[in-house]
Design an enzyme around this catalytic site. Structure first.
Site, PDB file in Angstrom:
ATOM      1  N   LYS A   1       0.842  -1.222   0.000  1.00 41.67           N
ATOM      2  CA  LYS A   1       0.000   0.000   0.000  1.00 41.67           C
ATOM      3  C   LYS A   1       0.869   1.261   0.000  1.00 41.67           C
ATOM      4  CE  LYS A   1      -1.922  -1.125   3.895  1.00 41.67           C
ATOM      5  NZ  LYS A   1      -1.256  -2.407   4.176  1.00 41.67           N
TER       6      LYS A   1
ATOM      7  N   ARG B   1      -9.341   1.058   9.578  1.00 35.95           N
ATOM      8  CA  ARG B   1      -8.878  -0.322   9.733  1.00 35.95           C
ATOM      9  C   ARG B   1      -9.905  -1.193  10.445  1.00 35.95           C
ATOM     10  NH1 ARG B   1      -3.126   0.347   9.581  1.00 35.95           N
ATOM     11  NH2 ARG B   1      -2.065  -1.653   9.586  1.00 35.95           N
TER      12      ARG B   1
HETATM   13  P1  AP5 Z   1       4.868  -1.562   1.669  1.00 39.48           P
HETATM   14  O1  AP5 Z   1       4.492  -0.664   0.545  1.00 39.48           O
HETATM   15  O2  AP5 Z   1       5.663  -1.000   2.803  1.00 39.48           O
HETATM   16  O3  AP5 Z   1       3.574  -2.332   2.237  1.00 39.48           O
HETATM   17  P2  AP5 Z   1       2.350  -1.792   3.087  1.00 39.48           P
HETATM   18  O4  AP5 Z   1       1.132  -2.474   2.549  1.00 39.48           O
HETATM   19  O5  AP5 Z   1       2.329  -0.305   3.135  1.00 39.48           O
HETATM   20  O6  AP5 Z   1       2.724  -2.436   4.492  1.00 39.48           O
HETATM   21  P3  AP5 Z   1       2.686  -1.864   5.959  1.00 39.48           P
HETATM   22  O7  AP5 Z   1       3.403  -2.917   6.782  1.00 39.48           O
HETATM   23  O8  AP5 Z   1       3.210  -0.475   6.053  1.00 39.48           O
HETATM   24  O9  AP5 Z   1       1.211  -1.928   6.292  1.00 39.48           O
HETATM   25  P4  AP5 Z   1       0.622  -2.017   7.673  1.00 39.48           P
HETATM   26  O10 AP5 Z   1      -0.792  -1.855   7.308  1.00 39.48           O
HETATM   27  O11 AP5 Z   1       0.951  -3.205   8.491  1.00 39.48           O
HETATM   28  O12 AP5 Z   1       1.390  -0.887   8.503  1.00 39.48           O
HETATM   29  P5  AP5 Z   1       0.956   0.522   9.035  1.00 39.48           P
HETATM   30  O13 AP5 Z   1       2.149   1.370   8.987  1.00 39.48           O
HETATM   31  O14 AP5 Z   1      -0.294   1.010   8.404  1.00 39.48           O
HETATM   32  O15 AP5 Z   1       5.629  -2.822   1.018  1.00 39.48           O
HETATM   33  C1  AP5 Z   1       6.197  -3.840   1.823  1.00 39.48           C
HETATM   34  C2  AP5 Z   1       7.554  -4.271   1.208  1.00 39.48           C
HETATM   35  O16 AP5 Z   1       7.315  -4.895  -0.049  1.00 39.48           O
HETATM   36  C3  AP5 Z   1       8.512  -3.107   0.927  1.00 39.48           C
HETATM   37  O17 AP5 Z   1       9.824  -3.529   1.204  1.00 39.48           O
HETATM   38  C4  AP5 Z   1       8.331  -2.821  -0.573  1.00 39.48           C
HETATM   39  O18 AP5 Z   1       9.510  -2.287  -1.160  1.00 39.48           O
HETATM   40  C5  AP5 Z   1       8.018  -4.207  -1.110  1.00 39.48           C
HETATM   41  N1  AP5 Z   1       7.097  -4.169  -2.232  1.00 39.48           N
HETATM   42  C6  AP5 Z   1       5.994  -3.384  -2.367  1.00 39.48           C
HETATM   43  N2  AP5 Z   1       5.386  -3.637  -3.531  1.00 39.48           N
HETATM   44  C7  AP5 Z   1       6.100  -4.641  -4.138  1.00 39.48           C
HETATM   45  C8  AP5 Z   1       5.972  -5.349  -5.362  1.00 39.48           C
HETATM   46  N3  AP5 Z   1       4.964  -5.077  -6.203  1.00 39.48           N
HETATM   47  N4  AP5 Z   1       6.879  -6.308  -5.657  1.00 39.48           N
HETATM   48  C9  AP5 Z   1       7.895  -6.586  -4.804  1.00 39.48           C
HETATM   49  N5  AP5 Z   1       8.093  -5.926  -3.632  1.00 39.48           N
HETATM   50  C10 AP5 Z   1       7.197  -4.978  -3.302  1.00 39.48           C
HETATM   51  O19 AP5 Z   1       0.555   0.185  10.555  1.00 39.48           O
HETATM   52  C11 AP5 Z   1       1.519  -0.226  11.513  1.00 39.48           C
HETATM   53  C12 AP5 Z   1       0.832  -0.419  12.846  1.00 39.48           C
HETATM   54  O20 AP5 Z   1       0.287   0.839  13.321  1.00 39.48           O
HETATM   55  C13 AP5 Z   1      -0.357  -1.377  12.877  1.00 39.48           C
HETATM   56  O21 AP5 Z   1       0.057  -2.719  13.020  1.00 39.48           O
HETATM   57  C14 AP5 Z   1      -1.139  -0.855  14.091  1.00 39.48           C
HETATM   58  O22 AP5 Z   1      -0.547  -1.293  15.297  1.00 39.48           O
HETATM   59  C15 AP5 Z   1      -0.949   0.641  14.008  1.00 39.48           C
HETATM   60  N6  AP5 Z   1      -2.027   1.319  13.265  1.00 39.48           N
HETATM   61  C16 AP5 Z   1      -1.870   2.093  12.153  1.00 39.48           C
HETATM   62  N7  AP5 Z   1      -3.042   2.558  11.727  1.00 39.48           N
HETATM   63  C17 AP5 Z   1      -3.981   2.062  12.573  1.00 39.48           C
HETATM   64  C18 AP5 Z   1      -5.399   2.166  12.620  1.00 39.48           C
HETATM   65  N8  AP5 Z   1      -6.088   2.874  11.718  1.00 39.48           N
HETATM   66  N9  AP5 Z   1      -6.055   1.508  13.609  1.00 39.48           N
HETATM   67  C19 AP5 Z   1      -5.388   0.781  14.528  1.00 39.48           C
HETATM   68  N10 AP5 Z   1      -4.036   0.635  14.534  1.00 39.48           N
HETATM   69  C20 AP5 Z   1      -3.339   1.268  13.546  1.00 39.48           C
END
Ligand code: AP5
Length: 253
Positions: A41, A121
């Site tokens: 994402k 979420r």
């Molecule tokens: P990347 O683009 O970083 O993936 P992503 O989907 O953004 O993954 P996140 O881990 O950031 O999502 P998340 O939802 O767990 O984390 P968030 O920060 O929101 O890609 C991943 C990897 O793959 C990278 O290395 C990239 O280079 C590679 N890649 C991408 N596309 C590719 C492709 N096509 N081919 C090959 N490689 C590729 O949340 C973190 C924490 O915050 C949560 O766990 C929770 O505790 C808290 N939190 C945040 N928001 C909330 C909410 N609204 N409610 C409750 N808790 C929340």
């Protein structure tokens, strides 16, 4: 170096002035990005921002910035508690997340549009967002739902490296930086996220299945969900996104 909205307003709170130049873009686009942790994402959000100018607004980035104290964000007891949930891979309680969003609600009116990444979420968060946007007379254009099998997601997460300053995301194999360990955009030293450990990834996946996956159906009932396979390269996935948006008539040129 490509120009990028600085997102300061979103990370610090709603009162900070950001540098979005709305007049440079055809119209503001407003998307929610859905999908399991690590599906890509954040990577798609970078490409969408470059194409449409919409601000990339990530709740995960806010919690990480507060943890590192890198943005001058307030880190009171509530934020300290939120960071504990994040490090364990659990969802932060809805009331904390919603308080953060309400503080930043002015960003929804931005003339450049927005990409919500990691929010909503839960169904409760989605309902609260609907009310907030309704009050501001702002409508979502689409909800982009990215899909990928679990084993490929784990490989993506374990190779991820992130820039602490500009938040760009790399992968040691699939998307390496030009200079090892350093951000192409701002030169900062890349880091590996604490919640990308295998045992924490499992908890995050469970939280996704139970709390976030139901949002796909929630938004489908509203005619907003656009499903996109995320199995190809980031650029190919981005092309699929544009094709899907084009075929439902969302994009104007
Ligand atoms: P990347 O683009 O970083 O993936 P992503 O989907 O953004 O993954 P996140 O881990 O950031 O999502 P998340 O939802 O767990 O984390 P968030 O920060 O929101 O890609 C991943 C990897 O793959 C990278 O290395 C990239 O280079 C590679 N890649 C991408 N596309 C590719 C492709 N096509 N081919 C090959 N490689 C590729 O949340 C973190 C924490 O915050 C949560 O766990 C929770 O505790 C808290 N939190 C945040 N928001 C909330 C909410 N609204 N409610 C409750 N808790 C929340």
């Amino acid at each position: 170096m490509k120009e990028k909205p600085d997102r300061a307003a979103w990370l610090k709170g709603g009162e900070t002035q950001c540098n979005v130049q709305a007049e440079r873009w055809a119209r503001p686009y407003r998307f929610v990005l859905l999908g399991a942790p690590g599906v890509g994402k954040g990577t798609q959000a970078e490409l969408l921002t470059e194409r449409f100018g919409s601000c990339h607004l990530s709740t995960g980035d806010i919690f990480r910035a507060a943890k590192m104290s890198s943005c001058g964000c307030p880190r009171g007891p509530v934020m300290a508690e939120a960071v504990k949930y994040m490090d364990a891979g659990q969802l932060v309680p809805d009331e904390t997340v919603l308080a953060l969003i309400v503080e930043r609600a002015k960003c929804f009116q931005c003339g450049g549009g927005f990409l919500l990444d990691g929010f909503p979420r839960t169904v409760a968060q989605a309902e609260a967002l609907e009310k907030l946007l309704g009050k501001q007379d702002v409508k979502l254009d689409a909800v982009l739902s990215y899909e990928l099998p679990l084993e490929r997601i784990v490989a993506r997460l374990s190779g991820r490296r992130t820039c602490p300053l500009c938040k760009r995301v790399y992968h040691v194999q699939a998307r390496p930086p030009k200079r090892r360990g350093l951000c192409d955009h701002c030169g900062a030293e890349l880091f590996q996220r604490d919640d990308d450990r295998p045992e924490t990834i499992r908890v995050r996946m469970e939280a996704y299945e139970v709390s976030t996956a139901p949002l796909i159906a929630f938004y489908r009932r509203k005619g907003l969900t656009v499903s996109i396979s995320a199995g190809e390269t980031p650029e190919e996935t981005f092309e699929r996104t544009l094709e899907a948006l084009n075929s439902r008539g969302t994009l104007v040129f």
